[in-house]
Enzyme design. Sequence first.
Site, mmCIF file in Angstrom:
data_model
loop_
_atom_site.group_PDB
_atom_site.id
_atom_site.type_symbol
_atom_site.label_atom_id
_atom_site.label_comp_id
_atom_site.label_asym_id
_atom_site.label_seq_id
_atom_site.Cartn_x
_atom_site.Cartn_y
_atom_site.Cartn_z
ATOM 1 C CD GLU A 24 -3.082 -0.453 0.066
ATOM 2 O OE1 GLU A 24 -3.153 -0.108 -1.136
ATOM 3 O OE2 GLU A 24 -3.634 -1.462 0.510
ATOM 4 C CG HIS A 25 -0.158 4.841 0.515
ATOM 5 N ND1 HIS A 25 -0.597 6.015 -0.051
ATOM 6 C CD2 HIS A 25 -1.188 4.358 1.250
ATOM 7 C CE1 HIS A 25 -1.854 6.241 0.356
ATOM 8 N NE2 HIS A 25 -2.235 5.248 1.136
ATOM 9 C CB THR A 26 4.530 0.309 -2.585
ATOM 10 O OG1 THR A 26 3.365 -0.460 -2.888
ATOM 11 C CG2 THR A 26 4.947 0.037 -1.150
ATOM 12 N N GLY A 112 -16.217 5.223 -2.823
ATOM 13 C CA GLY A 112 -15.521 5.651 -1.603
ATOM 14 C C GLY A 112 -15.196 4.517 -0.656
ATOM 15 C CB SER A 116 -10.189 0.666 -7.496
ATOM 16 O OG SER A 116 -8.980 1.072 -7.035
ATOM 17 C CB SER A 118 -11.936 6.493 -9.412
ATOM 18 O OG SER A 118 -11.688 6.312 -8.068
ATOM 19 C CD GLU A 150 -8.059 8.364 -9.992
ATOM 20 O OE1 GLU A 150 -8.287 7.392 -10.750
ATOM 21 O OE2 GLU A 150 -8.218 8.318 -8.762
ATOM 22 C CG ASP A 162 -6.201 1.663 -7.658
ATOM 23 O OD1 ASP A 162 -5.502 0.833 -7.051
ATOM 24 O OD2 ASP A 162 -6.608 2.723 -7.146
ATOM 25 C CE1 TYR A 211 -3.059 7.536 -2.842
ATOM 26 C CE2 TYR A 211 -2.275 9.258 -4.317
ATOM 27 C CZ TYR A 211 -2.414 7.925 -3.998
ATOM 28 O OH TYR A 211 -1.889 6.969 -4.841
HETATM 29 C C1 GLA Z 1 -5.208 4.461 -4.152
HETATM 30 C C2 GLA Z 1 -4.461 4.810 -5.431
HETATM 31 C C3 GLA Z 1 -3.407 3.759 -5.750
HETATM 32 C C4 GLA Z 1 -2.529 3.464 -4.543
HETATM 33 C C5 GLA Z 1 -3.369 3.229 -3.305
HETATM 34 C C6 GLA Z 1 -2.532 3.086 -2.065
HETATM 35 O O1 GLA Z 1 -5.969 3.311 -4.360
HETATM 36 O O2 GLA Z 1 -5.356 4.903 -6.507
HETATM 37 O O3 GLA Z 1 -2.648 4.184 -6.849
HETATM 38 O O4 GLA Z 1 -1.596 4.474 -4.350
HETATM 39 O O5 GLA Z 1 -4.303 4.279 -3.079
HETATM 40 O O6 GLA Z 1 -1.771 1.937 -2.140
#
Ligand code: GLA
Length: 375
Positions: A24-26, A112, A116, A118, A150, A162, A211
């Site tokens: 996550e967040h990588t 939300g 994903s 979006s 996006e 995503d 974010y």
């Molecule tokens: C959202 C973003 C992804 C990713 C995650 C965190 O889903 O769309 O690109 O950064 O947060 O892992």
Amino acid sequence: MSQTLNDSAPRKFRAPGRVNLIGEHTDYNDGFVMPAAINLSVFVSIWPRDDRKLQIKSESFDDEIEFDLDQQNRPSEHHWSDYAVGVAVMLERAGHRLRGARLELRGEVPLGSGLSSSAAVEVATACALVANSNLTIDRRELALLCQRAENEYVGARVGIMDQFVSLFGKEQSALLLDCRSLDYKLLPLPDTVNLVICNTMVKHALASGAYNERRAQCEAGVKHLAQFLPNVRALRDVMLAQLEQYGRDLPEVVYRRCRHVISENARVLSAGEALAQHDLHRFGELMAASHRSLRDDYEVSSEELDLMVELANKVAGVYGARMTGGGFGGSTVNLVDVEKVEEFKRYIASEYERITKLRPEIYVCEASNGAEEIQ
Ligand code: GLA
């Protein structure tokens, strides 16, 4: 005279949402992620028009918009349709000339929820527009164009995870992706476990500043570390020992953000090995460590997410539980023994509601195929 040809049957496309198992967040740090596409999708029906207008309607919202493909400089409107319009704009900017169309969107991915919706809208729209315009575009390029929509149109600086998994996901598999090279590996998920998603029912908003702020903190970390380590282009290139050695002068909060990303990348690779060896206990431990790191170092969890994970850890047959997606609300992902799923659902639903007064939604998901045209 109406420009639409609505009497003819539309072509229909489907793009799935996703759940991220770990990593996550990588993605925006050139790192590793391991999502799976899930059996909750966005559907787009498309009818060609003989002009250059897009008419877009969504079942989830009451209004309908019209967009002129020849007026691409129109700014985003902070509207649900931005995701679809942004994709059209990016396709055109990349030189793919589109034909006008009427699009109708229908979604199963809860908005939300951190699953994903979006990206699913972007990918389904992209597939529909490409087919409607008789174009052929490589799926990697399509993923990047959706991400760009996006980033540049909606204004959320998301990574590639995503959109990529919505295009490349495979049934019964997790997808281990290198977000720098975009090389990936499909890892079979054992049929003895289910992916169970628990929606806290607290919505997150990605476009909101937190974010983008995390992303800026990672960039600040890289800038500092690169003074000592010239080969470092992204946190992907940094080892924990190097952070310890060269990161001492970083603001404490930036240091912790970097520590999360660097340790999370290592966890994804270990999780890939654990899955290949069918070692679900190890996999679950890595999920737990990921959650702690997101909670304490990256600070993107929430009380509700922490509670959901804490409750899950009390149930027999749960290998691992963690928040999934961007955070600040949304859902957790749980790896649960198939035979214990009903018990898990009952316990989580009643305890979570008792404590928070919110009724959670729980989805027992299947890892699914990426976007496709449907009949
Ligand atoms: C959202 C973003 C992804 C990713 C995650 C965190 O889903 O769309 O690109 O950064 O947060 O892992």
